[in-house]
Motif scaffolding. Structure first.
Motif, PDB file in Angstrom:
ATOM      1  N   ALA A   1      -5.273   3.521  13.757  1.00 51.02           N
ATOM      2  CA  ALA A   1      -4.812   4.840  14.211  1.00 51.02           C
ATOM      3  C   ALA A   1      -3.333   5.041  13.903  1.00 51.02           C
ATOM      4  O   ALA A   1      -2.910   6.121  13.464  1.00 51.02           O
ATOM      5  N   LEU A   2      -2.537   3.990  14.118  1.00 47.30           N
ATOM      6  CA  LEU A   2      -1.101   4.081  13.862  1.00 47.30           C
ATOM      7  C   LEU A   2      -0.814   4.241  12.371  1.00 47.30           C
ATOM      8  O   LEU A   2      -0.016   5.109  11.968  1.00 47.30           O
ATOM      9  N   VAL A   3      -1.464   3.449  11.543  1.00 49.89           N
ATOM     10  CA  VAL A   3      -1.251   3.537  10.097  1.00 49.89           C
ATOM     11  C   VAL A   3      -1.680   4.902   9.579  1.00 49.89           C
ATOM     12  O   VAL A   3      -0.993   5.525   8.751  1.00 49.89           O
ATOM     13  N   THR A   4      -2.815   5.409  10.073  1.00 52.09           N
ATOM     14  CA  THR A   4      -3.291   6.731   9.652  1.00 52.09           C
ATOM     15  C   THR A   4      -2.313   7.824  10.057  1.00 52.09           C
ATOM     16  O   THR A   4      -2.002   8.733   9.274  1.00 52.09           O
ATOM     17  N   ALA A   5      -1.797   7.753  11.288  1.00 52.82           N
ATOM     18  CA  ALA A   5      -0.853   8.758  11.763  1.00 52.82           C
ATOM     19  C   ALA A   5       0.431   8.759  10.936  1.00 52.82           C
ATOM     20  O   ALA A   5       0.958   9.820  10.577  1.00 52.82           O
ATOM     21  N   VAL A   6       0.930   7.572  10.598  1.00 50.62           N
ATOM     22  CA  VAL A   6       2.142   7.478   9.787  1.00 50.62           C
ATOM     23  C   VAL A   6       1.895   8.052   8.395  1.00 50.62           C
ATOM     24  O   VAL A   6       2.727   8.790   7.845  1.00 50.62           O
ATOM     25  N   GLY A   7       0.736   7.743   7.820  1.00 50.79           N
ATOM     26  CA  GLY A   7       0.415   8.254   6.493  1.00 50.79           C
ATOM     27  C   GLY A   7       0.289   9.767   6.460  1.00 50.79           C
ATOM     28  O   GLY A   7       0.816  10.429   5.551  1.00 50.79           O
ATOM     29  N   VAL A   8      -0.395  10.334   7.462  1.00 50.56           N
ATOM     30  CA  VAL A   8      -0.542  11.796   7.525  1.00 50.56           C
ATOM     31  C   VAL A   8       0.816  12.469   7.723  1.00 50.56           C
ATOM     32  O   VAL A   8       1.133  13.480   7.080  1.00 50.56           O
TER      33      VAL A   8
ATOM     34  N   VAL B   1      -3.609   4.252  -0.389  1.00 52.42           N
ATOM     35  CA  VAL B   1      -4.739   4.169   0.542  1.00 52.42           C
ATOM     36  C   VAL B   1      -6.047   3.941  -0.221  1.00 52.42           C
ATOM     37  O   VAL B   1      -6.884   3.127   0.177  1.00 52.42           O
ATOM     38  N   PHE B   2      -6.225   4.662  -1.333  1.00 56.83           N
ATOM     39  CA  PHE B   2      -7.446   4.499  -2.133  1.00 56.83           C
ATOM     40  C   PHE B   2      -7.583   3.065  -2.634  1.00 56.83           C
ATOM     41  O   PHE B   2      -8.646   2.436  -2.507  1.00 56.83           O
ATOM     42  N   VAL B   3      -6.507   2.525  -3.203  1.00 61.19           N
ATOM     43  CA  VAL B   3      -6.549   1.149  -3.720  1.00 61.19           C
ATOM     44  C   VAL B   3      -6.824   0.159  -2.586  1.00 61.19           C
ATOM     45  O   VAL B   3      -7.639  -0.767  -2.735  1.00 61.19           O
ATOM     46  N   ALA B   4      -6.172   0.362  -1.443  1.00 64.50           N
ATOM     47  CA  ALA B   4      -6.345  -0.561  -0.323  1.00 64.50           C
ATOM     48  C   ALA B   4      -7.773  -0.529   0.222  1.00 64.50           C
ATOM     49  O   ALA B   4      -8.380  -1.581   0.460  1.00 64.50           O
ATOM     50  N   VAL B   5      -8.323   0.663   0.405  1.00 67.21           N
ATOM     51  CA  VAL B   5      -9.661   0.782   0.990  1.00 67.21           C
ATOM     52  C   VAL B   5     -10.728   0.222   0.047  1.00 67.21           C
ATOM     53  O   VAL B   5     -11.596  -0.560   0.461  1.00 67.21           O
ATOM     54  N   VAL B   6     -10.678   0.621  -1.228  1.00 63.55           N
ATOM     55  CA  VAL B   6     -11.706   0.151  -2.170  1.00 63.55           C
ATOM     56  C   VAL B   6     -11.568  -1.353  -2.413  1.00 63.55           C
ATOM     57  O   VAL B   6     -12.566  -2.075  -2.523  1.00 63.55           O
ATOM     58  N   SER B   7     -10.332  -1.842  -2.486  1.00 61.91           N
ATOM     59  CA  SER B   7     -10.133  -3.288  -2.654  1.00 61.91           C
ATOM     60  C   SER B   7     -10.657  -4.048  -1.445  1.00 61.91           C
ATOM     61  O   SER B   7     -11.270  -5.127  -1.582  1.00 61.91           O
ATOM     62  N   PHE B   8     -10.432  -3.503  -0.252  1.00 65.46           N
ATOM     63  CA  PHE B   8     -10.948  -4.142   0.966  1.00 65.46           C
ATOM     64  C   PHE B   8     -12.474  -4.150   0.961  1.00 65.46           C
ATOM     65  O   PHE B   8     -13.101  -5.136   1.375  1.00 65.46           O
TER      66      PHE B   8
ATOM     67  N   SER C   1      11.714  22.008  -8.206  1.00 65.73           N
ATOM     68  CA  SER C   1      11.379  20.612  -8.491  1.00 65.73           C
ATOM     69  C   SER C   1      10.940  19.895  -7.214  1.00 65.73           C
ATOM     70  O   SER C   1      10.248  18.867  -7.272  1.00 65.73           O
ATOM     71  N   TYR C   2      11.320  20.443  -6.054  1.00 67.52           N
ATOM     72  CA  TYR C   2      10.892  19.847  -4.782  1.00 67.52           C
ATOM     73  C   TYR C   2       9.374  19.870  -4.658  1.00 67.52           C
ATOM     74  O   TYR C   2       8.785  18.982  -4.036  1.00 67.52           O
ATOM     75  N   ILE C   3       8.732  20.894  -5.247  1.00 65.49           N
ATOM     76  CA  ILE C   3       7.271  20.960  -5.217  1.00 65.49           C
ATOM     77  C   ILE C   3       6.691  19.752  -5.959  1.00 65.49           C
ATOM     78  O   ILE C   3       5.752  19.100  -5.480  1.00 65.49           O
ATOM     79  N   ASP C   4       7.247  19.438  -7.119  1.00 61.57           N
ATOM     80  CA  ASP C   4       6.788  18.269  -7.866  1.00 61.57           C
ATOM     81  C   ASP C   4       6.997  16.991  -7.060  1.00 61.57           C
ATOM     82  O   ASP C   4       6.121  16.113  -7.023  1.00 61.57           O
ATOM     83  N   SER C   5       8.152  16.871  -6.428  1.00 64.66           N
ATOM     84  CA  SER C   5       8.442  15.665  -5.639  1.00 64.66           C
ATOM     85  C   SER C   5       7.448  15.508  -4.493  1.00 64.66           C
ATOM     86  O   SER C   5       6.982  14.398  -4.208  1.00 64.66           O
ATOM     87  N   THR C   6       7.108  16.624  -3.845  1.00 67.60           N
ATOM     88  CA  THR C   6       6.144  16.571  -2.743  1.00 67.60           C
ATOM     89  C   THR C   6       4.774  16.118  -3.231  1.00 67.60           C
ATOM     90  O   THR C   6       4.092  15.313  -2.583  1.00 67.60           O
ATOM     91  N   LEU C   7       4.357  16.622  -4.392  1.00 68.96           N
ATOM     92  CA  LEU C   7       3.069  16.219  -4.950  1.00 68.96           C
ATOM     93  C   LEU C   7       3.067  14.740  -5.339  1.00 68.96           C
ATOM     94  O   LEU C   7       2.072  14.035  -5.142  1.00 68.96           O
ATOM     95  N   VAL C   8       4.180  14.264  -5.885  1.00 71.39           N
ATOM     96  CA  VAL C   8       4.265  12.852  -6.261  1.00 71.39           C
ATOM     97  C   VAL C   8       4.163  11.960  -5.020  1.00 71.39           C
ATOM     98  O   VAL C   8       3.479  10.925  -5.029  1.00 71.39           O
ATOM     99  N   ILE C   9       4.829  12.372  -3.925  1.00 69.91           N
ATOM    100  CA  ILE C   9       4.731  11.610  -2.671  1.00 69.91           C
ATOM    101  C   ILE C   9       3.284  11.561  -2.196  1.00 69.91           C
ATOM    102  O   ILE C   9       2.772  10.505  -1.781  1.00 69.91           O
ATOM    103  N   THR C  10       2.591  12.697  -2.264  1.00 73.89           N
ATOM    104  CA  THR C  10       1.186  12.745  -1.862  1.00 73.89           C
ATOM    105  C   THR C  10       0.332  11.843  -2.739  1.00 73.89           C
ATOM    106  O   THR C  10      -0.556  11.122  -2.247  1.00 73.89           O
ATOM    107  N   PHE C  11       0.580  11.855  -4.063  1.00 72.36           N
ATOM    108  CA  PHE C  11      -0.163  10.983  -4.972  1.00 72.36           C
ATOM    109  C   PHE C  11       0.036   9.507  -4.611  1.00 72.36           C
ATOM    110  O   PHE C  11      -0.921   8.724  -4.604  1.00 72.36           O
TER     111      PHE C  11
END
Length: 271
Positions: free
Chosen positions: A86-93, A49-56, A33-43
């Motif tokens: 750069a900081l926000v991107t690094a934290v997200g990655v 990020v997608f919503v923020a960038v396109v909304s911006f 189930s950890y695999i599912d949790s990891t995928l959900v975190i990625t989603f």
């Protein structure tokens, strides 16, 4: 304004499709189930990020649209903005990579009590080998593969004489017991994948790869090859059946051992 409307509809439509979509993962049947949790975190991270960038983008198109008399301000550098991005991107990655690294460590750290089960792939067939009464698998080598010895077991290794051989049949596993899955390929690249197990691994000729899992519910599950392996790739399917202990032992007793397989391949004396 048409561009702004399209961008806003893209954001809203994407979020609604994700939240209301009937297409989701098959019900899990293993401990991963950890695999599912990891995928959900990625989603969540990529979705935000997608919503923020396109909304911006929509905001910028609307806010800085062409109007008579307006002139753009020329600002080739903005150190503060660059450091913040750069900081926000690094934290997200890092937030996306960290759960995967933890999961990978669990994925390759096999419990001591795990029972070895070998999966052998070839175009376009799945075969399996389970340990006999001694609880160990004998040595094998692709160079020893013959019609009488389809998995290439070493005939001189006593540990392999009682190994259970299943050529092209169903693989049965007991529920609730950890299994170390050893993966070999006879010919080309293959990939052993059971969607309900959430576990998969490439099978590389000349190597033995592995992963482990604990089946958590009984049932019949389909094996897929997740690596393009030739014209018969789409038909390379198999079956895993997860049994309770009693049914598993009944099935196991009905399977042939390597010794029995060799005896079947020996010439029979004339009457």
């Amino acid at each position: 304004m048409a561009v702004v409307l399209v961008l806003v509809l893209l954001v809203v439509g994407s979020v609604l499709f994700h939240m209301l979509s009937p297409w989701w993962w098959t019900p899990i049947a293993s401990n991963w189930s950890y695999i599912d949790s990891t995928l959900v975190i990625t989603f969540w991270i990529t979705g935000i990020v997608f919503v923020a960038v396109v909304s911006f983008m929509a905001y910028c198109v609307f806010r800085f649209r062409h109007r008579p008399g307006n002139r753009a301000a020329y600002e080739p550098e903005n150190r503060k903005l660059e450091w913040m991005l750069a900081l926000v991107t690094a934290v997200g990655v890092a937030a996306m990579l960290a759960p995967g690294l933890v999961g990978w460590n669990q994925f390759v750290t096999v419990p001591d009590e795990a029972v070895p089960v070998e999966v052998v792939a070839q175009q376009w067939l799945w075969s399996f080998r389970l340990p006999g009464a001694d609880g160990k698998l004998g040595r094998s080598d692709t160079r020893d593969v013959t019609p009488e010895n389809p998995l290439g077991l070493n005939r001189n290794d006593s540990a392999g004489l009682d190994d259970v051989i299943i050529e092209g049949g169903e693989l049965h596993l007991p529920v609730g017991k950890p299994v170390r899955v050893l993966l070999r390929s006879v010919d080309v690249l293959h990939d052993f994948y059971v969607p309900e197990f959430r576990a998969k691994m490439d099978m590389i000729p000349g190597m033995v790869t592995y992963f482990w899992l604990t089946p958590t519910r009984t049932g019949t599950f389909e094996i897929l090859c997740a690596e393009l392996c030739g014209v018969g790739h789409s038909q390379m399917r198999g079956t895993v059946v997860v049994d309770d202990e009693a049914n598993y032992q009944t099935w196991l007793e009905q399977q042939q051992t390597f010794t029995q397989l060799l005896a079947l391949g020996e010439p029979q004396p004339a009457n």
